[in-house]
Design a protein around this motif. Sequence first.
Motif, mmCIF file in Angstrom:
data_model
loop_
_atom_site.group_PDB
_atom_site.id
_atom_site.type_symbol
_atom_site.label_atom_id
_atom_site.label_comp_id
_atom_site.label_asym_id
_atom_site.label_seq_id
_atom_site.Cartn_x
_atom_site.Cartn_y
_atom_site.Cartn_z
ATOM 1 N N PRO A 141 0.818 -1.222 0.000
ATOM 2 C CA PRO A 141 0.000 0.000 0.000
ATOM 3 C C PRO A 141 0.850 1.270 0.000
ATOM 4 C CG PRO A 141 -0.821 -1.562 1.602
ATOM 5 C CD PRO A 141 0.500 -2.088 1.130
ATOM 6 N N GLN A 142 2.007 1.220 0.669
ATOM 7 C CA GLN A 142 2.880 2.394 0.685
ATOM 8 C C GLN A 142 3.378 2.712 -0.719
ATOM 9 O OE1 GLN A 142 3.550 4.521 3.101
ATOM 10 N NE2 GLN A 142 2.104 3.370 4.368
ATOM 11 N N ILE A 143 3.769 1.669 -1.409
ATOM 12 C CA ILE A 143 4.250 1.866 -2.783
ATOM 13 C C ILE A 143 3.126 2.395 -3.657
ATOM 14 C CG2 ILE A 143 5.083 0.639 -4.830
ATOM 15 C CD1 ILE A 143 6.622 -1.170 -2.865
ATOM 16 N N LEU A 144 1.947 1.825 -3.437
ATOM 17 C CA LEU A 144 0.787 2.269 -4.201
ATOM 18 C C LEU A 144 0.537 3.764 -3.974
ATOM 19 C CD1 LEU A 144 -1.211 0.705 -6.010
ATOM 20 C CD2 LEU A 144 -2.847 0.940 -4.135
ATOM 21 N N ARG A 145 0.715 4.169 -2.715
ATOM 22 C CA ARG A 145 0.470 5.573 -2.395
ATOM 23 C C ARG A 145 1.442 6.472 -3.161
ATOM 24 N NH1 ARG A 145 0.584 8.139 3.578
ATOM 25 N NH2 ARG A 145 -1.274 9.337 3.119
#
Length: 579
Positions: A36-40
């Motif tokens: 999710p961090q990468i997605l953000r």
Amino acid sequence: MNTMRRFIGFYKPYKTVFFLDLICATIISIIDLAYPQILRTSTNTLFTGDSGYILKMLIPIGIGLFIMYVVQGLCRYYVSYQGHMMGANMERDMRQQLFDHYEKLSFSYYDKNNSGQMMSKLVSDLFDIAEFAHHGPENLFISIIKIVGSFVFLFLINWMLAIPLLVLVVVMFIFSLSQNKRMQETFMENRRKIGDVNVSLQDTLAGIRVVQSFANEDMERRKFKRSNHGFLRSKNDNYRCMGTFMGTNTFFQGMMYFVTFVFGGVLIAKGYMDAVDLAMYALYIGIFISPIQILVELTEMMQKGMSGFKRFLEVMDTEPDIQDAPDAQPLEDVRGDVSYENVSFRYEGEEESVLQNISFNIPAGRSVALVGPSGGGKTTICSLLPRFYDVTGGKITIDGKDIRTLQLKSLRNHIGIVQQDVYMFYGTIKDNIAYGRPNASMDEIIAAAKRANIHDFISQLPEGYDTFVGERGTRLSGGQKQRISIARVFLKNPPILILDEATSALDNESERHIQKSLEELAKDRTTITIAHRLSTVRNADEIIVIDEEGIRERGTHKDLLEKNGLYAYYYNMQFEGLE
Ligand code: ADP
Ligand code: MG
């Protein structure tokens, strides 16, 4: 806790694998958490709207994601393969230890325990233990990292939304645990019921000839129907519980999304968070829901594994009743004088002694015959000599040495036993004869078979000495099996011999044949013979008549006939009309 310490001991040989397994598990969880961090970051990039910039950034992000998932795949491979192998290795170790220990346990243990239960320890208990050994630490690790990690992120993204979710999770966890307990109970009930079905099935099948000859099929069918239906009812309870469990869990999961959406919406409206945060929330919730289920399953796996391990320890902690004394001596240069001095014996757990003050003496190479009604204690007397059981009073000596001061293996190597029941191991005839001395040459095996009068029979079999016998092999008649067991003892060549009703199960014809081999076997050996048919003990140096009261008469055949007592009575009864 002692049990836990001993359990951990089994990890020792696999320290490295265990350590790598946990590291891989950590990497897998961290990568899940990173997504999710990468997605953000990527979403933020996408939102800039500058197509040149987007394309430029896609390359490092793409490469990063690709590498990440390759690594995760490799770690998953390691955990599934080597982690499971670690469990399987531990299972193998425990099974071997258990087997080695079973072999050491004394007759008294086998009198009290049935082999079905022992088999189940070797198979299903150990499987449960291995499953827990492997999945336990690893799942605990993954779950904790994921739950704690995702919650930390949730708090970091927006703590106000995290608090109601935390409350929800705690409620859900407690509820799952309690439901799980109910479910376990129904599982146990299930197992008991299928046990009932098995017992009923086995009983009918084992006794099918009796069932059919009494034409009692209907009665058996009704009994079976009852247990079969009982199983269905317990399944009903079981599935109802499972339904409740799954249903509520799904509902709780939905509630988490519900709270996120509604409460998150309010926070967005009030300007406390933005839409991307909300999307991240949804992703992190996905990450921590699965470990909660895993943790719940883990409690069950642990219960099963640890109770299996406790049963394992129970066996491992049973000391064999009969062991070498610390300063036990080997039996060497045996002459073969055997002497029972005031021997008494009581079986463990029984009220009354079977033997009281039994004394007799067999000089080397001589023979004693024990005769008398069944249940008199003849077999018991014989089992004391190889120390299958230890005397409870008096002593037994060989060449003047108390047998309890001798090395058990050496003692038993000097005693040969032929009894009524012969056990054939699954293997060739050759292997079965060589059981008497595993390193014997083929010539020696054939010589032994000849002396036991079985060589001619074996030779005319299509596969000769390589014919398979035993549980799944060729069926041999009682007389043939008995001769193979005699060949075993010829090969072992012990100075002391026990013949316990060796011919009782045979017809007269085979008996006469085998009697010759037995006489040959007994030549120059100290022999105790037990026989039903008194014709076979006539030549013994001493005949002892024994019943529940103890020794009733003793002497040579001639003495006892002259005395015209119990022996003479039995003897005349057996020969009435025969001669
Ligand atoms: P025999 O060989 O003269 O027929 P046994 O020595 O087999 O007699 O049995 C003597 C008595 O010991 C019997 O009453 C029998 O029930 C009892 N007995 C035999 N084996 C056991 C055992 N393993 N545990 C308890 N009692 C036993
Ligand atoms: Mg007996």
